[in-house]
Design a protein around this motif. Structure first.
Motif, PDB file in Angstrom:
ATOM      1  N   ARG A  28      48.270  26.171  17.162  1.00  0.00           N
ATOM      2  CA  ARG A  28      49.280  25.766  16.173  1.00  0.00           C
ATOM      3  C   ARG A  28      50.647  25.565  16.826  1.00  0.00           C
ATOM      4  NH1 ARG A  28      46.643  29.532  12.928  1.00  0.00           N
ATOM      5  NH2 ARG A  28      48.256  31.100  13.280  1.00  0.00           N
ATOM      6  N   LYS A  29      51.037  26.492  17.703  1.00  0.00           N
ATOM      7  CA  LYS A  29      52.336  26.389  18.371  1.00  0.00           C
ATOM      8  C   LYS A  29      52.414  25.135  19.237  1.00  0.00           C
ATOM      9  CE  LYS A  29      53.974  31.154  18.791  1.00  0.00           C
ATOM     10  NZ  LYS A  29      54.377  32.190  19.764  1.00  0.00           N
ATOM     11  N   VAL A  30      51.394  24.915  20.049  1.00  0.00           N
ATOM     12  CA  VAL A  30      51.402  23.753  20.943  1.00  0.00           C
ATOM     13  C   VAL A  30      51.334  22.463  20.129  1.00  0.00           C
ATOM     14  CG1 VAL A  30      50.150  22.542  22.778  1.00  0.00           C
ATOM     15  CG2 VAL A  30      50.494  25.018  22.921  1.00  0.00           C
ATOM     16  N   SER A  31      50.528  22.447  19.090  1.00  0.00           N
ATOM     17  CA  SER A  31      50.439  21.267  18.227  1.00  0.00           C
ATOM     18  C   SER A  31      51.786  20.947  17.593  1.00  0.00           C
ATOM     19  CB  SER A  31      49.382  21.494  17.146  1.00  0.00           C
ATOM     20  OG  SER A  31      49.272  20.375  16.305  1.00  0.00           O
ATOM     21  N   ALA A  32      52.483  21.964  17.104  1.00  0.00           N
ATOM     22  CA  ALA A  32      53.798  21.760  16.484  1.00  0.00           C
ATOM     23  C   ALA A  32      54.801  21.237  17.518  1.00  0.00           C
ATOM     24  CB  ALA A  32      54.299  23.060  15.861  1.00  0.00           C
ATOM     25  N   ASN A  33      54.790  21.799  18.717  1.00  0.00           N
ATOM     26  CA  ASN A  33      55.692  21.344  19.774  1.00  0.00           C
ATOM     27  C   ASN A  33      55.388  19.903  20.176  1.00  0.00           C
ATOM     28  OD1 ASN A  33      56.997  23.801  19.797  1.00  0.00           O
ATOM     29  ND2 ASN A  33      55.909  24.578  21.580  1.00  0.00           N
ATOM     30  N   LYS A  35      53.916  17.546  18.246  1.00  0.00           N
ATOM     31  CA  LYS A  35      54.316  16.669  17.143  1.00  0.00           C
ATOM     32  C   LYS A  35      55.824  16.515  17.049  1.00  0.00           C
ATOM     33  CE  LYS A  35      50.196  17.473  14.388  1.00  0.00           C
ATOM     34  NZ  LYS A  35      49.622  18.100  13.188  1.00  0.00           N
ATOM     35  N   ALA A  36      56.571  17.542  17.460  1.00  0.00           N
ATOM     36  CA  ALA A  36      58.032  17.492  17.431  1.00  0.00           C
ATOM     37  C   ALA A  36      58.609  16.750  18.639  1.00  0.00           C
ATOM     38  CB  ALA A  36      58.599  18.912  17.372  1.00  0.00           C
ATOM     39  N   GLY A  37      57.751  16.321  19.541  1.00  0.00           N
ATOM     40  CA  GLY A  37      58.212  15.585  20.715  1.00  0.00           C
ATOM     41  C   GLY A  37      58.722  16.468  21.833  1.00  0.00           C
ATOM     42  N   GLU A  38      58.463  17.776  21.737  1.00  0.00           N
ATOM     43  CA  GLU A  38      58.898  18.701  22.776  1.00  0.00           C
ATOM     44  C   GLU A  38      57.939  18.709  23.967  1.00  0.00           C
ATOM     45  OE1 GLU A  38      59.489  22.472  20.833  1.00  0.00           O
ATOM     46  OE2 GLU A  38      60.799  21.551  19.323  1.00  0.00           O
TER      47      GLU A  38
END
Length: 57
Positions: A28-33, A35-38
């Motif tokens: 979840r953390k990596v997916s969110a990062n 998707k946020a372009g991080e």
């Protein structure tokens, strides 16, 4: 003369280290990062190319 659709597929990959309390939380953390372009994959993350005739199912 016939026309054909040919698919070019490139594969990029990168390992990301993340602290989390569970495997699901890590994803979840990596997916969110991502998707946020991080996290951005580029040509340095290239590993393979496949070129195939496109055949609709």
């Amino acid at each position: 003369m016939n026309t054909y659709e040919v698919e070019i597929q490139e594969t990029l990959t990168r390992l990301v280290t993340v602290e989390a309390s569970s495997p699901d939380e890590a994803i979840r953390k990596v997916s969110a990062n991502y998707k946020a372009g991080e996290i951005v994959l580029d040509s340095e993350n290239y590993i393979d190319t496949n070129i195939n005739l496109y055949v609709p199912e």
